[in-house]
Design a protein around this motif. Structure first.
Motif, mmCIF file in Angstrom:
data_model
loop_
_atom_site.group_PDB
_atom_site.id
_atom_site.type_symbol
_atom_site.label_atom_id
_atom_site.label_comp_id
_atom_site.label_asym_id
_atom_site.label_seq_id
_atom_site.Cartn_x
_atom_site.Cartn_y
_atom_site.Cartn_z
ATOM 1 N N PRO A 153 -10.797 9.888 8.290
ATOM 2 C CA PRO A 153 -9.906 10.687 7.108
ATOM 3 C C PRO A 153 -9.505 9.815 5.877
ATOM 4 N N HIS A 154 -9.164 10.519 4.784
ATOM 5 C CA HIS A 154 -8.361 10.865 3.752
ATOM 6 C C HIS A 154 -7.275 9.590 3.830
ATOM 7 N N SER A 155 -8.192 8.934 2.538
ATOM 8 C CA SER A 155 -6.604 7.806 2.592
ATOM 9 C C SER A 155 -6.395 7.689 1.335
ATOM 10 N N PHE A 156 -4.747 7.969 1.579
ATOM 11 C CA PHE A 156 -3.770 7.792 0.582
ATOM 12 C C PHE A 156 -2.852 6.601 0.133
ATOM 13 N N GLY A 157 -3.385 5.101 -0.072
ATOM 14 C CA GLY A 157 -3.114 4.645 0.349
ATOM 15 C C GLY A 157 -2.609 3.569 -1.420
ATOM 16 N N TYR A 158 -2.113 2.462 -1.396
ATOM 17 C CA TYR A 158 -1.275 2.013 -2.868
ATOM 18 C C TYR A 158 -2.559 1.747 -3.546
#
Length: 159
Positions: free
Chosen positions: A2-7
């Motif tokens: 999955p694509h991560s959108f973290g800080y």
């Protein structure tokens, strides 16, 4: 995956230290003196996670507006849609480097002041503005001996 959108998403190369400069932070980082109005480059140091700015500001240049014990307040211009907003960041000194963006300007100012002073003493007018690079001056090449003309031999079949 999955694509991560973290800080800190997509900062693998951005936050990596240069070759042979990994590990503990140098003492000169902490001993550098900053004053209000100084230009600084925001360069995140991954060895210190505290006081790290958001990844968007990595590599940006700003002006110091506030100084605390371990951090500095930096004013950075950020473009949002069609307008530019001044963002105020509180960043630890580990993530800040003195900028060299003013060096050329300050050197040019000193050189102009010296040129003005010399021109005032001599009484002539001096041009202080930067000029674009002019085209090279023309020149002629002198030949040393007579010109030898070479022509091809006509084809002849020897069969």
């Amino acid at each position: 995956m999955p694509h991560s959108f973290g800080y800190r998403a997509r900062t693998r190369d951005m936050y990596s230290r240069p070759f042979r400069q990994r590990g503990m932070i140098k003492m000169s980082t902490y001993l550098t003196t900053y004053k209000v109005g100084d230009y600084v480059d925001i360069k995140c140091n991954p060895a210190q996670v505290k006081g790290m700015p958001f990844k968007h500001y990595h590599g940006r240049t700003g002006v110091i507006y506030n100084i605390t014990k371990r951090a500095v307040g930096v004013r950075v211009a950020k473009q949002v849609n069609g307008r530019i907003i001044n963002k105020h960041l509180n960043v630890r000194v580990e993530h800040v480097v003195p900028s060299k963006c003013q060096n050329e300007l300050l050197e040019r100012i000193k050189a102009n002041e010296l040129a003005k002073k010399a021109a005032k003493e001599s009484g002539e007018k001096v041009l202080l503005k930067r000029q674009p690079k002019q085209p090279n001056t023309g020149f002629t090449i002198e030949r040393k001996d007579d010109i030898l003309t070479i022509q091809p031999i006509p084809f002849s079949d020897l069969v």
